[in-house]
Design a protein around this motif. Structure first.
Motif, PDB file in Angstrom:
ATOM      1  N   ILE A 267       0.818  -1.593  -0.005  1.00 16.90           N
ATOM      2  CA  ILE A 267      -0.081  -0.137   0.022  1.00 16.90           C
ATOM      3  C   ILE A 267       1.165   1.217   0.299  1.00 16.90           C
ATOM      4  N   ASN A 268       0.381   2.654  -1.073  1.00 15.90           N
ATOM      5  CA  ASN A 268       1.180   3.720  -1.406  1.00 15.90           C
ATOM      6  C   ASN A 268       0.859   4.541  -0.552  1.00 15.90           C
ATOM      7  N   VAL A 269      -0.694   4.830  -0.672  1.00 19.10           N
ATOM      8  CA  VAL A 269      -1.555   5.782  -0.801  1.00 19.10           C
ATOM      9  C   VAL A 269      -2.664   5.234   0.455  1.00 19.10           C
ATOM     10  N   ILE A 270      -2.534   6.131   1.743  1.00 15.44           N
ATOM     11  CA  ILE A 270      -4.114   5.946   2.279  1.00 15.44           C
ATOM     12  C   ILE A 270      -4.002   7.300   2.520  1.00 15.44           C
ATOM     13  N   VAL A 271      -6.108   6.998   2.631  1.00 17.00           N
ATOM     14  CA  VAL A 271      -7.001   7.864   2.631  1.00 17.00           C
ATOM     15  C   VAL A 271      -7.690   7.604   3.381  1.00 17.00           C
ATOM     16  N   VAL A 272      -7.613   8.281   4.152  1.00 16.31           N
ATOM     17  CA  VAL A 272      -8.976   8.823   6.013  1.00 16.31           C
ATOM     18  C   VAL A 272      -9.459   9.393   6.032  1.00 16.31           C
ATOM     19  N   ASP A 273     -10.564   8.636   6.420  1.00 13.67           N
ATOM     20  CA  ASP A 273     -11.735  10.004   6.427  1.00 13.67           C
ATOM     21  C   ASP A 273     -11.894  10.736   8.354  1.00 13.67           C
ATOM     22  N   SER A 274     -10.522  10.340   9.209  1.00 21.20           N
ATOM     23  CA  SER A 274     -10.453  11.330  10.572  1.00 21.20           C
ATOM     24  C   SER A 274      -8.948  11.917  10.713  1.00 21.20           C
ATOM     25  N   ILE A 289       5.079   6.716   1.716  1.00 19.80           N
ATOM     26  CA  ILE A 289       3.512   6.071   1.877  1.00 19.80           C
ATOM     27  C   ILE A 289       3.258   7.768   1.915  1.00 19.80           C
ATOM     28  N   ILE A 290       2.595   7.975   1.110  1.00 22.31           N
ATOM     29  CA  ILE A 290       1.053   9.805   0.484  1.00 22.31           C
ATOM     30  C   ILE A 290      -0.385   9.016   1.699  1.00 22.31           C
ATOM     31  N   VAL A 291      -0.296   9.921   2.941  1.00 23.45           N
ATOM     32  CA  VAL A 291      -1.231   9.637   3.669  1.00 23.45           C
ATOM     33  C   VAL A 291      -2.459  10.747   3.656  1.00 23.45           C
ATOM     34  N   LEU A 292      -3.846  11.065   3.111  1.00 21.47           N
ATOM     35  CA  LEU A 292      -4.498  12.011   3.511  1.00 21.47           C
ATOM     36  C   LEU A 292      -5.176  12.002   4.651  1.00 21.47           C
ATOM     37  N   TYR A 327     -10.012  -5.029   0.295  1.00 23.16           N
ATOM     38  CA  TYR A 327     -10.807  -3.860   0.329  1.00 23.16           C
ATOM     39  C   TYR A 327      -9.801  -2.825  -0.621  1.00 23.16           C
ATOM     40  N   LEU A 328      -8.203  -2.702  -0.728  1.00 22.83           N
ATOM     41  CA  LEU A 328      -7.747  -2.118  -1.682  1.00 22.83           C
ATOM     42  C   LEU A 328      -8.562  -1.822  -3.052  1.00 22.83           C
ATOM     43  N   GLY A 329      -7.781  -0.192  -3.642  1.00 29.18           N
ATOM     44  CA  GLY A 329      -7.738   0.020  -5.256  1.00 29.18           C
ATOM     45  C   GLY A 329      -7.076   0.485  -5.229  1.00 29.18           C
ATOM     46  N   GLU A 330      -6.692   0.988  -7.204  1.00 33.68           N
ATOM     47  CA  GLU A 330      -5.310   1.042  -7.918  1.00 33.68           C
ATOM     48  C   GLU A 330      -5.806   2.708  -8.395  1.00 33.68           C
ATOM     49  N   ALA A 331      -4.664   2.625  -8.559  1.00 35.67           N
ATOM     50  CA  ALA A 331      -4.638   4.367  -9.328  1.00 35.67           C
ATOM     51  C   ALA A 331      -3.735   4.015 -10.421  1.00 35.67           C
ATOM     52  N   ALA A 332      -3.292   4.800 -11.874  1.00 35.12           N
ATOM     53  CA  ALA A 332      -2.057   4.970 -12.316  1.00 35.12           C
ATOM     54  C   ALA A 332      -1.229   5.617 -12.044  1.00 35.12           C
ATOM     55  N   GLN A 333      -1.715   6.276 -11.326  1.00 33.35           N
ATOM     56  CA  GLN A 333      -1.065   7.852 -10.976  1.00 33.35           C
ATOM     57  C   GLN A 333      -1.899   8.712  -9.706  1.00 33.35           C
ATOM     58  N   VAL A 334      -0.375   8.527  -8.704  1.00 32.16           N
ATOM     59  CA  VAL A 334      -1.123  10.239  -7.974  1.00 32.16           C
ATOM     60  C   VAL A 334      -0.197  11.286  -7.606  1.00 32.16           C
ATOM     61  N   ILE A 335      -1.144  11.896  -7.803  1.00 26.75           N
ATOM     62  CA  ILE A 335       0.015  13.887  -7.602  1.00 26.75           C
ATOM     63  C   ILE A 335      -0.001  14.728  -7.112  1.00 26.75           C
ATOM     64  N   THR A 336       0.268  15.220  -6.997  1.00 26.26           N
ATOM     65  CA  THR A 336      -0.050  16.489  -5.787  1.00 26.26           C
ATOM     66  C   THR A 336       0.648  17.093  -5.897  1.00 26.26           C
ATOM     67  N   ASP A 337      -0.687  18.585  -6.339  1.00 30.30           N
ATOM     68  CA  ASP A 337      -0.138  19.804  -6.524  1.00 30.30           C
ATOM     69  C   ASP A 337      -0.491  21.047  -5.331  1.00 30.30           C
ATOM     70  N   GLU A 338       1.042  20.635  -4.855  1.00 29.25           N
ATOM     71  CA  GLU A 338       1.270  21.920  -4.175  1.00 29.25           C
ATOM     72  C   GLU A 338       0.532  23.129  -4.049  1.00 29.25           C
ATOM     73  N   LYS A 339       0.459  23.781  -4.762  1.00 30.41           N
ATOM     74  CA  LYS A 339       0.171  25.576  -5.261  1.00 30.41           C
ATOM     75  C   LYS A 339      -1.155  25.391  -4.966  1.00 30.41           C
ATOM     76  N   LEU A 340      -2.179  25.060  -5.210  1.00 30.69           N
ATOM     77  CA  LEU A 340      -3.575  24.251  -6.011  1.00 30.69           C
ATOM     78  C   LEU A 340      -4.330  23.294  -4.093  1.00 30.69           C
ATOM     79  N   GLU A 341      -3.585  22.903  -3.419  1.00 27.02           N
ATOM     80  CA  GLU A 341      -3.312  22.597  -2.262  1.00 27.02           C
ATOM     81  C   GLU A 341      -4.173  21.155  -2.559  1.00 27.02           C
TER      82      GLU A 341
END
Length: 519
Positions: A267-274, A289-292, A327-341
């Motif tokens: 797992i390299n991306v974790i998205v958390v509700d809280s 790992i990217i965590v949002l 339970y895992l999902g997949e995406a070809a790419q995950v990119i963060t835009d720091e300017k647009l946050e």
């Protein structure tokens, strides 16, 4: 309660109530009459703090208006229902509703029984919807030029927005657009300073928890936690006991083991509700790992649909790695835009999802462009689902003439309600003509003559030069579903208002009546 005390609670007699309600309906309708049509103007809304919203979007104006009259709230709720159901046509529905109430009230004041007026209005609206459907043409392809015209009209003339909407629709495909559970307008996201574009993926309005985490990942394996990512809590008093402290250490150890389990799963991306706690942030950050965190439920739903991920509670991490993997999902790419946050999730393995990113220079302009883009997207989707009819008020003029004939052929006072519906359906046309700088009665007579001479419902006036022209030839069309729902919604709220006989003030909750406390 005695008859005299009951009479004291009557707010108004029958006709005072009718006039009061009709007046409230007229005020609401007049607030948006000047915004309809290609030449409609904007309204500036100002709150008590001086914040400003400039728009000509009907439902936005109505939602922000400071109103107290119950009939005004009924009409505003009708506009909201129109927006929720078909995403456009709120101004049309509001204007027709206000006109129906005014015309119906006029007939009642002349002595026509309320029930006869209401029956006639219902008959007129039902016939109007039948005639509207008879004028409808199907849209068979997403490459039809008329779809682009619809997007331009609903997007208030902004061809750049229309182009993005059509591009997004073509990416999604007809099957997805026609899906009853899918709202194309939900694909619109507006951001200040963003570059407008269409892409296959979703946007999460969050950045990684800290700067040590990667800003982009390829071949993302995504875990969605609908919970806080932290160990089980131990009460403060329990921590003072030996057993409580041992439980605390055990839960921390189990939590750390679960985090390492996620790392082993790739797992390299974790998205958390809280939120996540410091231990999780440290371990996951070191693992690259990217965590949002604190992601909205609506964004999580989109993400799960597009990536194929399924939400879990944190106790599911106690399960086997094989189970967690399902339970895992997949995406070809995950990119963060720091300017647009925000963070992009591109080309997920789940359901196709297109995002229309709309950019603008200021916050006020962003909000208005988002509203216009959402209206355009909703209009395009409604056209694909239910077809199109001649625009520019041509359909309403044609229908109103048939309602007049229907009223003459009916014996009984219901004909007065049908005539009320006929007059109300002409109101949006008259407002558009007035907003374009023309005499509404003159244009109405010209359009009626052109439609009679050609035996066609396609004719109306050009808002630029006032000439009578074929709307289909000019590419000026409206979605059938939007108009049909506006007719029905306006008819429902108008008849509900006309049925009101009197207004009685309700007692306060827990009031004392004759010495008895009522709860």
């Amino acid at each position: 309660m005695t008859e005299s005390s009951f009479a004291k609670n009557l707010k108004e007699d029958r006709f005072e109530t009718l006039l009061n309600n009709a007046s409230a309906a007229r005020v609401i309708a007049r607030a948006v009459e000047g915004t309809i049509g290609p030449k409609g103007l904007d309204i500036m809304m100002v709150d008590s703090f001086g914040d400003v919203v400039v728009t000509n979007d009907g439902v936005t104006i109505l939602k922000l208006m400071d109103v107290t009259h119950p009939v005004a709230h009924m009409i505003i709720n009708t506009a909201r229902a129109q927006q929720a159901e078909v995403g456009d046509g709120t101004t049309t529905a509001t204007i027709i509703a206000g006109a129906l109430i005014a015309e119906g009230a006029e007939q009642i004041l002349k002595g026509v029984p309320v029930t006869k007026v209401i029956t006639g209005i219902n008959m007129g609206i039902e016939r109007a919807c039948e005639l509207l459907n008879s004028l409808s043409y199907p849209v068979n392809t997403l490459h039809d030029q008329l779809l682009n015209n619809i997007a331009v009209i609903a997007g208030r003339g902004y061809r750049d927005l229309a182009g993005l909407i059509i591009e997004g629709a073509q990416k999604l495909g007809t099957e997805m657009i026609k899906d009853k559970d899918y709202k194309f307008s939900d694909a619109v996201v507006a951001k200040e300073f963003a570059e407008s574009k269409v892409f296959s993926g979703v946007i999460i309005n969050r950045q990684p928890v800290n700067r040590d985490m990667p800003s982009s990942i390829t071949d993302a394996k995504i875990l969605v936690v609908d919970d806080a990512l932290k160990p089980d809590e131990v009460e403060g008093q329990a921590l003072r006991t030996d057993a409580g402290f041992q439980h605390y250490l055990k839960s921390r150890g189990l939590f750390e083991a679960n985090l390492n389990k996620c790392i082993e799963l790739g797992i390299n991306v974790i998205v958390v509700d809280s939120s996540i706690d410091d231990l999780a942030e440290q371990i996951l950050s070191q693992a690259g790992i990217i965590v949002l965190q604190r992601v909205s439920g609506r964004e999580i739903e989109k993400l799960c649909l597009h990536t194929g991920a399924r939400k879990i509670k944190r106790n599911v991490l106690n399960s086997s790695m094989e189970l967690i993997n399902t339970y895992l999902g997949e995406a070809a790419q995950v990119i963060t835009d720091e300017k647009l946050e925000h963070t992009y999730f591109l080309n997920g393995k789940g359901k196709e999802w297109v995002t229309l990113l709309i950019g603008a220079s200021t916050e006020e302009v962003v909000d208005e462009r988002e509203r216009m883009a959402k209206d355009a997207a909703a209009a395009v989707q409604a056209s694909i689902k239910g077809g199109i009819v001649p625009g520019g008020g041509a359909a309403e003029v044609w229908i109103s003439r048939h309602l007049e004939t229907m009223a003459r052929d009916i014996e009984g006072m219901e004909s007065q309600g049908i005539l009320a519906a006929k007059e109300a359906l002409l109101k949006p046309f008259c407002c558009m003509a007035a907003n374009a700088g023309f005499n509404p009665l003159e244009k109405l007579a010209e359009v009626n003559a052109a439609q009679k001479n050609s035996n066609s419902a396609h004719y109306s006036f050009n808002s630029e030069n006032g000439k009578i022209t074929d709307m289909l030839t000019e590419g000026i069309v409206d979605p059938t579903l939007v108009k049909a729902y506006a007719f029905k919604a306006a008819g429902e709220v108008a008849t509900a208002v006309l049925r009101i006989n009197s207004v009685i003030k309700m007692r306060e909750t827990n009031s004392n009546i004759n010495g008895n406390i009522l709860e």
